[in-house]
Motif scaffolding. Structure first.
Motif, PDB file in Angstrom:
ATOM      1  N   GLN A  77       0.807  -1.217   0.000  1.00 34.81           N
ATOM      2  CA  GLN A  77       0.000   0.000   0.000  1.00 34.81           C
ATOM      3  C   GLN A  77       0.842   1.270   0.000  1.00 34.81           C
ATOM      4  OE1 GLN A  77      -1.268   1.021   4.468  1.00 34.81           O
ATOM      5  NE2 GLN A  77      -2.012  -1.013   3.851  1.00 34.81           N
ATOM      6  N   ILE A  78       0.184   2.346  -0.436  1.00 37.65           N
ATOM      7  CA  ILE A  78       0.675   3.719  -0.304  1.00 37.65           C
ATOM      8  C   ILE A  78      -0.348   4.449   0.553  1.00 37.65           C
ATOM      9  CG2 ILE A  78       1.214   5.856  -1.530  1.00 37.65           C
ATOM     10  CD1 ILE A  78       2.091   4.164  -3.898  1.00 37.65           C
ATOM     11  N   ARG A  79       0.098   5.176   1.570  1.00 41.59           N
ATOM     12  CA  ARG A  79      -0.858   5.745   2.521  1.00 41.59           C
ATOM     13  C   ARG A  79      -0.402   7.094   3.058  1.00 41.59           C
ATOM     14  NH1 ARG A  79      -1.815   1.734   7.103  1.00 41.59           N
ATOM     15  NH2 ARG A  79      -2.075   3.435   8.590  1.00 41.59           N
ATOM     16  N   MET A  80      -1.374   7.810   3.604  1.00 40.32           N
ATOM     17  CA  MET A  80      -1.132   9.070   4.310  1.00 40.32           C
ATOM     18  C   MET A  80      -0.964   8.762   5.792  1.00 40.32           C
ATOM     19  SD  MET A  80      -1.315  11.775   2.292  1.00 40.32           S
ATOM     20  CE  MET A  80      -2.048  12.344   0.729  1.00 40.32           C
ATOM     21  N   HIS A  81       0.133   9.217   6.364  1.00 46.42           N
ATOM     22  CA  HIS A  81       0.368   8.947   7.781  1.00 46.42           C
ATOM     23  C   HIS A  81      -0.677   9.634   8.652  1.00 46.42           C
ATOM     24  CE1 HIS A  81       2.555   8.248  11.514  1.00 46.42           C
ATOM     25  NE2 HIS A  81       2.366   9.533  11.801  1.00 46.42           N
ATOM     26  N   SER A  82      -0.999  10.873   8.328  1.00 42.59           N
ATOM     27  CA  SER A  82      -1.848  11.658   9.220  1.00 42.59           C
ATOM     28  C   SER A  82      -3.290  11.179   9.241  1.00 42.59           C
ATOM     29  CB  SER A  82      -1.798  13.140   8.820  1.00 42.59           C
ATOM     30  OG  SER A  82      -2.149  13.297   7.450  1.00 42.59           O
ATOM     31  N   THR A  83      -3.801  10.670   8.119  1.00 45.93           N
ATOM     32  CA  THR A  83      -5.207  10.268   8.040  1.00 45.93           C
ATOM     33  C   THR A  83      -5.400   8.761   7.933  1.00 45.93           C
ATOM     34  OG1 THR A  83      -5.246  10.402   5.622  1.00 45.93           O
ATOM     35  CG2 THR A  83      -5.727  12.433   6.856  1.00 45.93           C
ATOM     36  N   GLU A  84      -4.326   8.014   7.639  1.00 42.66           N
ATOM     37  CA  GLU A  84      -4.376   6.572   7.376  1.00 42.66           C
ATOM     38  C   GLU A  84      -5.201   6.233   6.138  1.00 42.66           C
ATOM     39  OE1 GLU A  84      -5.360   4.427  10.966  1.00 42.66           O
ATOM     40  OE2 GLU A  84      -3.333   4.759  11.765  1.00 42.66           O
ATOM     41  N   ASP A  85      -5.522   7.246   5.332  1.00 40.88           N
ATOM     42  CA  ASP A  85      -6.145   6.999   4.025  1.00 40.88           C
ATOM     43  C   ASP A  85      -5.120   6.271   3.156  1.00 40.88           C
ATOM     44  OD1 ASP A  85      -7.920   7.081   1.921  1.00 40.88           O
ATOM     45  OD2 ASP A  85      -7.534   9.193   1.425  1.00 40.88           O
ATOM     46  N   ILE A 207       4.784   5.572   2.754  1.00 37.51           N
ATOM     47  CA  ILE A 207       3.938   6.451   3.559  1.00 37.51           C
ATOM     48  C   ILE A 207       4.379   7.914   3.442  1.00 37.51           C
ATOM     49  CG2 ILE A 207       3.006   6.856   5.871  1.00 37.51           C
ATOM     50  CD1 ILE A 207       3.867   3.921   6.523  1.00 37.51           C
ATOM     51  N   TRP A 208       3.402   8.769   3.129  1.00 29.97           N
ATOM     52  CA  TRP A 208       3.628  10.209   3.184  1.00 29.97           C
ATOM     53  C   TRP A 208       3.407  10.687   4.617  1.00 29.97           C
ATOM     54  CZ3 TRP A 208       0.303   9.392  -1.419  1.00 29.97           C
ATOM     55  CH2 TRP A 208       0.976   9.656  -2.637  1.00 29.97           C
ATOM     56  N   LYS A 209       4.364  11.426   5.148  1.00 34.00           N
ATOM     57  CA  LYS A 209       4.182  12.101   6.432  1.00 34.00           C
ATOM     58  C   LYS A 209       4.364  13.601   6.189  1.00 34.00           C
ATOM     59  CE  LYS A 209       9.015  12.084   7.950  1.00 34.00           C
ATOM     60  NZ  LYS A 209       9.938  11.832   9.057  1.00 34.00           N
ATOM     61  N   PRO A 210       3.944  14.456   7.111  1.00 34.63           N
ATOM     62  CA  PRO A 210       4.126  15.896   6.895  1.00 34.63           C
ATOM     63  C   PRO A 210       5.589  16.227   6.604  1.00 34.63           C
ATOM     64  CG  PRO A 210       2.652  15.521   8.736  1.00 34.63           C
ATOM     65  CD  PRO A 210       3.188  14.168   8.356  1.00 34.63           C
ATOM     66  N   GLY A 211       5.837  16.794   5.442  1.00 36.20           N
ATOM     67  CA  GLY A 211       7.178  17.226   5.087  1.00 36.20           C
ATOM     68  C   GLY A 211       8.118  16.152   4.581  1.00 36.20           C
ATOM     69  N   GLY A 212       7.666  14.926   4.443  1.00 32.19           N
ATOM     70  CA  GLY A 212       8.576  13.874   3.997  1.00 32.19           C
ATOM     71  C   GLY A 212       7.884  12.544   3.802  1.00 32.19           C
ATOM     72  N   THR A 213       8.690  11.492   3.783  1.00 32.42           N
ATOM     73  CA  THR A 213       8.153  10.144   3.596  1.00 32.42           C
ATOM     74  C   THR A 213       8.920   9.160   4.475  1.00 32.42           C
ATOM     75  OG1 THR A 213       9.695   9.473   1.841  1.00 32.42           O
ATOM     76  CG2 THR A 213       7.715  10.666   1.161  1.00 32.42           C
ATOM     77  N   TYR A 214       8.331   8.005   4.656  1.00 34.98           N
ATOM     78  CA  TYR A 214       9.045   6.867   5.234  1.00 34.98           C
ATOM     79  C   TYR A 214       8.373   5.604   4.714  1.00 34.98           C
ATOM     80  CZ  TYR A 214       5.314   6.211   8.777  1.00 34.98           C
ATOM     81  OH  TYR A 214       4.117   5.992   9.421  1.00 34.98           O
ATOM     82  N   SER A 215       9.008   4.482   4.910  1.00 32.64           N
ATOM     83  CA  SER A 215       8.400   3.224   4.499  1.00 32.64           C
ATOM     84  C   SER A 215       8.614   2.172   5.579  1.00 32.64           C
ATOM     85  CB  SER A 215       8.966   2.736   3.158  1.00 32.64           C
ATOM     86  OG  SER A 215      10.344   2.454   3.260  1.00 32.64           O
ATOM     87  N   LEU A 216       7.688   1.219   5.602  1.00 34.41           N
ATOM     88  CA  LEU A 216       7.741   0.097   6.538  1.00 34.41           C
ATOM     89  C   LEU A 216       7.576  -1.195   5.756  1.00 34.41           C
ATOM     90  CD1 LEU A 216       5.357   1.435   9.350  1.00 34.41           C
ATOM     91  CD2 LEU A 216       7.856   1.288   9.471  1.00 34.41           C
ATOM     92  N   LEU A 217       8.569  -2.071   5.834  1.00 33.92           N
ATOM     93  CA  LEU A 217       8.512  -3.381   5.183  1.00 33.92           C
ATOM     94  C   LEU A 217       8.675  -4.448   6.251  1.00 33.92           C
ATOM     95  CD1 LEU A 217       9.616  -1.296   2.969  1.00 33.92           C
ATOM     96  CD2 LEU A 217      10.418  -3.320   1.765  1.00 33.92           C
ATOM     97  N   ALA A 349       9.605   9.963  -7.496  1.00 32.80           N
ATOM     98  CA  ALA A 349       9.032  11.286  -7.748  1.00 32.80           C
ATOM     99  C   ALA A 349       7.650  11.412  -7.115  1.00 32.80           C
ATOM    100  CB  ALA A 349       8.957  11.539  -9.250  1.00 32.80           C
ATOM    101  N   ARG A 350       6.844  10.361  -7.217  1.00 29.91           N
ATOM    102  CA  ARG A 350       5.505  10.391  -6.620  1.00 29.91           C
ATOM    103  C   ARG A 350       5.597  10.528  -5.107  1.00 29.91           C
ATOM    104  NH1 ARG A 350       2.804   5.480  -8.528  1.00 29.91           N
ATOM    105  NH2 ARG A 350       4.188   4.456  -7.055  1.00 29.91           N
ATOM    106  N   MET A 351       6.467   9.737  -4.485  1.00 27.24           N
ATOM    107  CA  MET A 351       6.563   9.789  -3.034  1.00 27.24           C
ATOM    108  C   MET A 351       7.230  11.076  -2.558  1.00 27.24           C
ATOM    109  SD  MET A 351       4.888   7.242  -2.056  1.00 27.24           S
ATOM    110  CE  MET A 351       5.141   7.557  -0.296  1.00 27.24           C
ATOM    111  N   ASN A 352       8.019  11.722  -3.411  1.00 28.30           N
ATOM    112  CA  ASN A 352       8.681  12.959  -3.013  1.00 28.30           C
ATOM    113  C   ASN A 352       7.793  14.189  -3.151  1.00 28.30           C
ATOM    114  OD1 ASN A 352      10.967  11.569  -2.356  1.00 28.30           O
ATOM    115  ND2 ASN A 352      12.336  12.697  -3.701  1.00 28.30           N
ATOM    116  N   ALA A 353       6.581  14.012  -3.634  1.00 28.92           N
ATOM    117  CA  ALA A 353       5.642  15.139  -3.681  1.00 28.92           C
ATOM    118  C   ALA A 353       5.410  15.648  -2.255  1.00 28.92           C
ATOM    119  CB  ALA A 353       4.323  14.689  -4.306  1.00 28.92           C
ATOM    120  N   THR A 354       5.482  16.954  -2.087  1.00 31.25           N
ATOM    121  CA  THR A 354       5.298  17.538  -0.757  1.00 31.25           C
ATOM    122  C   THR A 354       4.010  18.336  -0.618  1.00 31.25           C
ATOM    123  OG1 THR A 354       6.625  19.453  -1.424  1.00 31.25           O
ATOM    124  CG2 THR A 354       7.779  17.644  -0.301  1.00 31.25           C
TER     125      THR A 354
END
Length: 395
Positions: A77-85, A207-217, A349-354
């Motif tokens: 999945q790809i998700r928003m950290h703040s909303t879990e959408d 995962i997009w978080k405010p101002g950046g990204t991280y991933s969990l595998l 590029a997609r994950m680096n969108a801010t």
């Protein structure tokens, strides 16, 4: 080209070099592998096996051995950290395209060990760094060091599976086209139970978080966390335990005291060798292409290189003309450029969108694709590397 007098020499005993050695040895082609390290190392490197790679290794029980050491991941999945959408992709839509409609999360060293165990004793010479490769009209001379000094061996063919600083690529004279991304990436493994604090996680999460990204595998007994340095941190500062924990607090306050089992920092490249062959010398894996880890395509693409080259070398060993080897670069370099490096670059590029609006637009589009079985299958055929392999067959 006679492959029966002098061996095929492979430089590098990572998963790519050992895949090639195993395929050739199965076919009775003499092969010798030189590896600079003293043993197979369990460093924090690739951990994603895509469906077609698992299909390739079904033979001889290698895929079963990997599954026993890994974790089957049917969704990512790809998700928003703040909303879990989130947009979640279910690989079961590929059930008619592969015997393994899932990702497998497993350390790449497990593949290397499984392959090494199936090779004749003495095939791999550890602690033997190759220092020079020189081609002439009848073969290639390979000079390697060892505890007892240096040795030069004659080879019918040399294949460089020796990574970003490839000695073989230098001997071929290939240019390292592309560039290096500005950011560093930090990899950490931990036992912290992220699944108890973030709802609906898959085995692989970008995962997009405010101002950046991280991933969990998710590996069988660990989470693998991917982070980026904060602000103007130096690599040394970013890799300190206190800095890593400060970043995880920003993600999840409950992870304040998470254990850090392993850690590593590295730069990300976007590069493809200008050519994969010169005469009797070839490139495969990281010696031929480097890419962002987003999507987990680097190791898999290298294994696919080795598989394609093995098929062609086995044809030559069986009596086919040397010209069949011309197909290797034609089949693999465009796939590296457009599918492996190109897709990984698009993923980055997609994950680096801010911009929050741009992120939401990306996520809404991905949710639309994931929710439509036909669109999801087309998307996953590309991201799982099946489409690229199929296209390569026609090149």
């Amino acid at each position: 080209m006679d492959l029966s007098t002098d061996p095929v020499v492979i430089v590098g005993a990572g998963p790519v070099g050992l895949t090639l050695a195993w395929r050739l040895a199965q076919a009775g082609v003499p092969v010798q592998v030189f590896e600079a390290e003293a043993e197979i190392t369990d460093q924090l490197r690739a951990s994603t096996f895509h469906p077609p790679t698992l299909d390739m290794f079904d033979e001889d029980g290698i895929t079963d051995a990997l599954i026993a050491k890994g974790r089957i991941t049917p969704t990512w999945q790809i998700r928003m950290h703040s909303t879990e959408d989130r947009a979640e992709f279910d690989l079961s839509v590929l059930a008619d395209d592969t015997a393994h409609p899932y990702r497998l999360q497993c350390r790449q060293a497990e593949l290397s060990r499984a392959l090494l165990a199936r090779l004749p004793e003495g095939t791999v010479r550890f602690a033997s760094p190759v220092t020079a490769v020189e081609q002439d009209g009848n073969g290639v001379s390979v000079t390697a060091g060892s505890k007892s000094g240096s040795e030069t061996m004659r080879a019918s063919v040399v294949v460089g599976c020796d990574g970003a600083r490839s000695v073989v690529r230098e001997a071929i004279g290939a240019q390292w086209e592309g560039g290096t991304y500005p950011e560093n990436t930090i990899l950490v493994t931990t036992h912290f139970p992220f699944e108890d604090h973030l709802s609906g996680l898959s085995g692989v999460n970008y995962i997009w978080k405010p101002g950046g990204t991280y991933s969990l595998l998710r590996l069988p007994d660990l989470w693998r966390v991917s982070l980026h340095p904060m602000g103007d941190q130096t690599p040394e500062e970013a890799l300190e335990d206190a800095s890593i924990r400060a970043q995880t607090v920003d993600i999840l306050p409950a992870a304040r005291d998470m254990d850090i089992v392993e850690k590593r920092i590295y730069r990300i490249h976007r590069r493809v060798a200008s050519r994969y062959r010169q005469g009797r010398m070839f490139l495969a894996g990281d010696a031929a292409h480097l890419n962002s880890p987003k999507g987990g395509m680097g190791m898999n693409g290298g294994v696919h290189d080795a598989w394609a080259l093995a098929d062609l070398l086995i044809e030559v060993a069986g009596g086919a003309g040397d010209d069949v080897l011309d197909a290797y670069e034609r089949k693999r370099r465009p796939i590296a450029r457009d599918d492996i490096v190109g897709q990984a670059d698009a993923n980055r590029a997609r994950m680096n969108a801010t911009d929050p609006v741009a992120r939401q637009a990306h996520l809404d589009d991905l949710k639309r694709i994931a929710g439509d079985p036909g669109l999801a299958r087309s998307f996953l055929l590309r991201s799982s590397m099946i489409e690229g392999l199929r296209r390569a067959e026609g090149l």
